[in-house]
Design a protein around this motif. Structure first.
Motif: not given
Length: 90
Positions: A1-5
């Motif tokens: 999972m990666s967070l939005t900027p």
């Protein structure tokens, strides 16, 4: 999972505010390590969830070293002093 900027940005802002308050309150109450303890906690939460981990870590370490060198030079040059009787910007 990666967070939005944008989410990373706001989490960094929140971490900065919390870290600043902890630094100030720690210094005020004789616990100077309190603010420093917030840094690895914030990194442990954010770095696994972001893209470009290595670049973010390198930038943070570089800025930290630069700030340490600059603050040390300013204190050594007598520009300001970190003492209970001096005024803080916060």
């Amino acid at each position: 999972m990666s967070l939005t900027p944008m989410r990373v940005y706001w989490l960094n802002v929140a971490g900065f505010v919390v870290g600043s308050v902890l630094c100030y309150q720690g210094a005020l109450r004789g616990v100077p390590w309190l603010g420093l303890a917030a840094i690895p906690i914030q990194w442990a939460i954010l770095l696994p969830l972001t893209r470009g981990r290595r670049q973010r870590l390198a930038l943070a370490v570089g800025v930290g070293v630069g700030g340490f060198v600059l603050d040390t030079a300013l204190v050594a040059g007598g520009v300001y002093a970190a003492a209970p009787t001096t005024r803080w910007v916060l």
